[in-house]
Design an enzyme around this catalytic site. Structure first.
Site, PDB file in Angstrom:
ATOM      1  N   ASP A  10       1.195  -1.327   0.141  1.00 29.40           N
ATOM      2  CA  ASP A  10      -0.070   0.093  -0.026  1.00 29.40           C
ATOM      3  C   ASP A  10       0.964   1.420   0.034  1.00 29.40           C
ATOM      4  O   ASP A  10       0.383   2.281   0.748  1.00 29.40           O
ATOM      5  CB  ASP A  10      -0.699  -0.365   1.116  1.00 29.40           C
ATOM      6  CG  ASP A  10      -0.261  -0.349   2.801  1.00 29.40           C
ATOM      7  OD1 ASP A  10       0.426  -0.495   2.577  1.00 29.40           O
ATOM      8  OD2 ASP A  10      -1.041  -0.151   3.320  1.00 29.40           O
ATOM      9  N   HIS A  32      24.040   4.387 -19.324  1.00 31.45           N
ATOM     10  CA  HIS A  32      22.811   4.484 -18.672  1.00 31.45           C
ATOM     11  C   HIS A  32      22.889   4.163 -17.159  1.00 31.45           C
ATOM     12  O   HIS A  32      22.415   3.328 -16.054  1.00 31.45           O
ATOM     13  CB  HIS A  32      21.136   3.901 -19.294  1.00 31.45           C
ATOM     14  CG  HIS A  32      20.658   5.329 -20.076  1.00 31.45           C
ATOM     15  ND1 HIS A  32      19.847   4.475 -21.056  1.00 31.45           N
ATOM     16  CD2 HIS A  32      21.102   5.879 -20.025  1.00 31.45           C
ATOM     17  CE1 HIS A  32      20.078   5.498 -22.100  1.00 31.45           C
ATOM     18  NE2 HIS A  32      20.813   6.674 -21.087  1.00 31.45           N
ATOM     19  N   ASP A  90      26.454  12.590 -13.675  1.00 31.60           N
ATOM     20  CA  ASP A  90      24.772  12.304 -15.057  1.00 31.60           C
ATOM     21  C   ASP A  90      23.707  13.025 -14.237  1.00 31.60           C
ATOM     22  O   ASP A  90      22.939  11.839 -13.973  1.00 31.60           O
ATOM     23  CB  ASP A  90      24.632  12.078 -15.886  1.00 31.60           C
ATOM     24  CG  ASP A  90      23.654  12.568 -17.188  1.00 31.60           C
ATOM     25  OD1 ASP A  90      22.914  13.626 -16.863  1.00 31.60           O
ATOM     26  OD2 ASP A  90      23.640  12.571 -18.370  1.00 31.60           O
ATOM     27  N   ASP A 144      19.961  19.445 -16.554  1.00 30.14           N
ATOM     28  CA  ASP A 144      20.064  18.072 -17.063  1.00 30.14           C
ATOM     29  C   ASP A 144      21.811  18.506 -17.412  1.00 30.14           C
ATOM     30  O   ASP A 144      22.101  18.724 -18.361  1.00 30.14           O
ATOM     31  CB  ASP A 144      19.728  17.659 -17.684  1.00 30.14           C
ATOM     32  CG  ASP A 144      20.205  16.152 -18.522  1.00 30.14           C
ATOM     33  OD1 ASP A 144      21.514  15.221 -18.164  1.00 30.14           O
ATOM     34  OD2 ASP A 144      19.661  15.700 -19.327  1.00 30.14           O
ATOM     35  N   HIS A 190      26.288   8.395 -29.087  1.00 31.59           N
ATOM     36  CA  HIS A 190      24.874   8.636 -29.205  1.00 31.59           C
ATOM     37  C   HIS A 190      25.291  10.362 -29.435  1.00 31.59           C
ATOM     38  O   HIS A 190      25.899  11.281 -30.206  1.00 31.59           O
ATOM     39  CB  HIS A 190      24.501   8.816 -27.069  1.00 31.59           C
ATOM     40  CG  HIS A 190      25.843  10.163 -26.417  1.00 31.59           C
ATOM     41  ND1 HIS A 190      25.911  11.257 -26.137  1.00 31.59           N
ATOM     42  CD2 HIS A 190      26.451   9.049 -25.549  1.00 31.59           C
ATOM     43  CE1 HIS A 190      26.681  11.529 -25.843  1.00 31.59           C
ATOM     44  NE2 HIS A 190      27.199  10.132 -25.087  1.00 31.59           N
ATOM     45  N   HIS A 246      19.286  16.888 -26.450  1.00 33.05           N
ATOM     46  CA  HIS A 246      17.511  16.394 -27.123  1.00 33.05           C
ATOM     47  C   HIS A 246      16.818  17.795 -26.645  1.00 33.05           C
ATOM     48  O   HIS A 246      17.834  18.836 -25.539  1.00 33.05           O
ATOM     49  CB  HIS A 246      17.152  15.226 -26.092  1.00 33.05           C
ATOM     50  CG  HIS A 246      18.284  15.170 -24.215  1.00 33.05           C
ATOM     51  ND1 HIS A 246      17.090  16.397 -24.004  1.00 33.05           N
ATOM     52  CD2 HIS A 246      19.019  14.496 -23.992  1.00 33.05           C
ATOM     53  CE1 HIS A 246      18.300  15.657 -22.503  1.00 33.05           C
ATOM     54  NE2 HIS A 246      18.496  14.861 -22.885  1.00 33.05           N
ATOM     55  N   HIS A 248      13.514  14.343 -21.826  1.00 29.39           N
ATOM     56  CA  HIS A 248      13.692  14.000 -22.989  1.00 29.39           C
ATOM     57  C   HIS A 248      12.739  14.822 -23.211  1.00 29.39           C
ATOM     58  O   HIS A 248      11.270  14.319 -23.537  1.00 29.39           O
ATOM     59  CB  HIS A 248      13.807  12.888 -22.890  1.00 29.39           C
ATOM     60  CG  HIS A 248      15.173  12.269 -23.072  1.00 29.39           C
ATOM     61  ND1 HIS A 248      15.257  11.155 -23.253  1.00 29.39           N
ATOM     62  CD2 HIS A 248      16.165  12.927 -22.662  1.00 29.39           C
ATOM     63  CE1 HIS A 248      17.015  11.186 -22.481  1.00 29.39           C
ATOM     64  NE2 HIS A 248      17.020  11.725 -22.382  1.00 29.39           N
ATOM     65  N   GLU A 285      26.322  17.516 -25.273  1.00 30.42           N
ATOM     66  CA  GLU A 285      26.530  16.390 -24.360  1.00 30.42           C
ATOM     67  C   GLU A 285      27.082  16.079 -25.543  1.00 30.42           C
ATOM     68  O   GLU A 285      26.971  14.653 -25.664  1.00 30.42           O
ATOM     69  CB  GLU A 285      25.639  16.110 -23.068  1.00 30.42           C
ATOM     70  CG  GLU A 285      24.119  14.994 -24.151  1.00 30.42           C
ATOM     71  CD  GLU A 285      23.109  14.652 -23.926  1.00 30.42           C
ATOM     72  OE1 GLU A 285      23.922  13.786 -22.594  1.00 30.42           O
ATOM     73  OE2 GLU A 285      21.895  14.742 -23.778  1.00 30.42           O
ATOM     74  N   TYR A 300      34.333   7.834 -24.692  1.00 31.19           N
ATOM     75  CA  TYR A 300      34.031   6.889 -24.291  1.00 31.19           C
ATOM     76  C   TYR A 300      34.668   5.237 -24.487  1.00 31.19           C
ATOM     77  O   TYR A 300      34.386   4.834 -25.790  1.00 31.19           O
ATOM     78  CB  TYR A 300      32.493   5.690 -23.721  1.00 31.19           C
ATOM     79  CG  TYR A 300      31.020   7.160 -23.516  1.00 31.19           C
ATOM     80  CD1 TYR A 300      31.462   7.534 -22.610  1.00 31.19           C
ATOM     81  CD2 TYR A 300      31.164   7.455 -24.451  1.00 31.19           C
ATOM     82  CE1 TYR A 300      30.136   8.635 -22.387  1.00 31.19           C
ATOM     83  CE2 TYR A 300      30.120   8.477 -25.111  1.00 31.19           C
ATOM     84  CZ  TYR A 300      29.935   9.165 -23.596  1.00 31.19           C
ATOM     85  OH  TYR A 300      28.948  10.100 -22.859  1.00 31.19           O
ATOM     86  N   ARG A 343      32.249  12.195 -20.357  1.00 33.94           N
ATOM     87  CA  ARG A 343      30.981  12.972 -20.757  1.00 33.94           C
ATOM     88  C   ARG A 343      31.208  14.604 -19.828  1.00 33.94           C
ATOM     89  O   ARG A 343      31.122  14.771 -18.761  1.00 33.94           O
ATOM     90  CB  ARG A 343      29.413  12.387 -20.867  1.00 33.94           C
ATOM     91  CG  ARG A 343      28.469  13.174 -22.158  1.00 33.94           C
ATOM     92  CD  ARG A 343      27.433  12.126 -21.986  1.00 33.94           C
ATOM     93  NE  ARG A 343      26.540  12.093 -20.368  1.00 33.94           N
ATOM     94  CZ  ARG A 343      26.493  10.664 -20.311  1.00 33.94           C
ATOM     95  NH1 ARG A 343      27.591  10.407 -21.369  1.00 33.94           N
ATOM     96  NH2 ARG A 343      26.088  10.418 -19.040  1.00 33.94           N
ATOM     97  N   GLU A 386      28.360  17.785 -20.409  1.00 32.98           N
ATOM     98  CA  GLU A 386      26.625  18.764 -20.379  1.00 32.98           C
ATOM     99  C   GLU A 386      26.361  19.528 -19.748  1.00 32.98           C
ATOM    100  O   GLU A 386      26.306  19.538 -19.094  1.00 32.98           O
ATOM    101  CB  GLU A 386      25.521  17.565 -19.782  1.00 32.98           C
ATOM    102  CG  GLU A 386      23.967  17.349 -20.719  1.00 32.98           C
ATOM    103  CD  GLU A 386      23.458  16.338 -20.019  1.00 32.98           C
ATOM    104  OE1 GLU A 386      23.361  15.266 -19.469  1.00 32.98           O
ATOM    105  OE2 GLU A 386      22.117  16.106 -21.093  1.00 32.98           O
TER     106      GLU A 386
HETATM  107 CA    CA Z   1      21.972  13.924 -18.777  1.00 36.38          CA
END
Ligand code: CA
Length: 470
Positions: free
Chosen positions: A45, A252, A269, A280, A363, A367, A374, A417, A421, A438, A440
């Site tokens: 619950d 991710h 990130d 972001d 990538h 975005h 996103h 971004e 890698y 990365r 960003e």
């Molecule tokens: Ca990000």
């Protein structure tokens, strides 16, 4: 912002204007139905922390669950919201209730949510079209079908039954793509909080290691969360990535429990959500505050590619221009640093055409960013939909349909971004193995360029080292 029955929301005019803009874009004799998100069970619950639906909030500023907005093409707006209920309010919190909703939220009329079926079925009579967001709300298609059946049953009494169902997202996505001044202000505030959180995590990493303490990814995640909540952010905008060492090469990866080692990089990130808007940010920094030679070489390359990307971001440019600019710099750098062997992959043009850079950069460079991390909005230019052309991919020979990318306009917000890698592989210099970087930032497009709203956290390697000096 939660509705407060004692006072009207100071931003009511903003939401009313948006509803009027939707009404204007509906065909004559049409209605638009926009439910908010349901509550979702986490286990037994306990529910997940509630988050409203972005479209619904965009048009109401109202964040109670079990609510639905209806906009009619004549401009009138109707809200269905949970009824006042003393017992439920003792357990779950104060409800605005339909009596207070019109004065508090500026809608024309309001009903209890349990009247949704009866009232909307009646409203659909004599309508030509029903608009609602397609593919967002489980069960809404069935509900709409039931309302249509009711309307059809009244046809023999002279009523008209709607003949068109239309996707409301097509209208709302275009509206949400351009952020107005109110939205930009919230996004700047969210970005500022997130920047502070990254600084806090960087400092904490360096200070713990300097004091000989064991650092885990979750220690740094805790610093982010502390800073977000400390400044009134309601949620994280998405699951924070805190990736130590080789984990940075998992795109991710989520903040977990791995040890953060001296000499490794940490990729974070993470961004907060403030009053319905996301931020972001990604920063990659040396855990102990000092880049090694190979780390610095790759870092400076990614930063240079981001600078090229930023320079390509302005009103009138295509959405793909920043990506293409980043790829050019990254690909050249991969050749220069020996990540790619020119004897095998050819020159810069070959690397780009045959996507040899893909091994290390797989990538896109950005975005849309807004209420959703996103954010909604087509990446294709709607005014040029007819001018697509096909080509054969240089690598696979597959037929690819190229549609003209969206032309950027002032007020659009996007992330920039680029990254690199390096997974261990034959022929890849060992000094770069397992480095993932990365960088960003969030950018508001302007007529002459873009405004970076996340730069309260440093990005140059020297500045990061200075910040982390212990
Ligand atoms: Ca990000």
């Amino acid at each position: 912002m939660n509705g407060d029955s004692d006072m009207s929301n100071p931003n009511n005019e903003i939401y009313a204007k948006r509803r009027a803009a939707v009404a204007q874009q509906l065909g004559a004799d049409s209605i638009a139905i926009i439910p908010t998100a349901p509550e979702r069970q986490r286990n037994r619950d306990s529910d997940f922390l509630y988050r409203h639906d972005s479209y619904f909030y965009y048009l109401t500023g109202f964040s109670e669950p079990n609510s639905t907005l209806v906009i009619q093409s004549n401009g009138s707006s109707t809200l269905f919201c949970p009824p006042k209920d003393q017992e439920r309010e003792i357990w779950d919190g104060i409800r605005l209730g339909p009596d207070a909703a019109p004065s508090s939220l500026g809608v024309d009329q309001a009903f209890s949510s349990d009247q949704v079926d009866a009232v909307i079925a009646k409203m659909t009579e004599n309508c030509k079209s029903i608009y609602y967001p397609f593919g967002i709300h489980a069960g809404l298609d069935v509900q709409v079908g039931q309302w249509l059946t009711k309307a059809r049953n009244r046809v023999r009494y002279g009523a008209l039954c709607p003949a068109n169902l239309r996707d409301l997202c097509a209208i709302l996505d275009e509206m949400r793509l351009i952020k107005d001044a109110h939205e930009q202000d919230i996004m700047r505030a969210a970005a500022k909080i997130s920047a502070g959180a990254h600084i806090r995590a960087m400092k904490r990493s360096a200070s713990m290691l300097a004091q000989g303490q064991e650092v885990r990814e979750y220690h740094l995640d805790a610093e982010l969360l502390h800073e977000f909540r400390q400044h009134g952010s309601q949620y994280t905008a998405y699951g924070s990535i805190v990736a130590a060492g080789a984990h940075a090469c998992i795109l991710h990866y989520r903040a977990d429990k791995a040890k953060v080692n001296n000499g490794e990089l940490v990729l974070i990130d993470a961004g907060c959500e403030l009053d319905g808007y996301a931020s972001d940010i990604t920063r990659t920094f040396p855990a102990n505050g000092k880049f090694t030679g190979p780390q610095r070489a790759l870092y400076d390359l990614v930063l240079a590619s981001q600078q090229a990307s930023i320079a390509a971001t302005r009103a009138g440019a295509r959405f793909t221009d920043p990506h293409d600019a980043a790829v050019k710099v990254l690909a050249q750098g991969m050749l220069d640093l020996g990540l790619l062997d020119a004897n095998k992959v050819g020159n810069l043009q070959d690397v780009i055409e045959k996507r040899a850079y893909f091994q290390f950069y797989m990538h896109r460079t950005g975005h849309w960013l807004g209420m959703d991390v996103h954010d909604c909005g087509d990446y294709i230019e709607p005014s040029e939909l007819g001018s697509s052309h096909t080509r054969h991919d240089a690598l696979t020979g597959d037929v690819i349909i190229n549609r003209p990318a969206r032309i950027l306009r002032a007020g659009m917000v996007l992330t920039i971004e680029p990254g690199i890698y390096v997974r261990p592989a034959a022929g890849v210099p060992e000094q770069f193995h397992n480095i993932g970087i990365r960088i960003e930032d969030d950018a508001i497009v302007t007529e002459i360029g873009c405004e970076l709203i996340t730069r309260d956290v440093p990005v140059h390697a020297d500045e990061i080292e200075a910040l982390m000096r212990w």
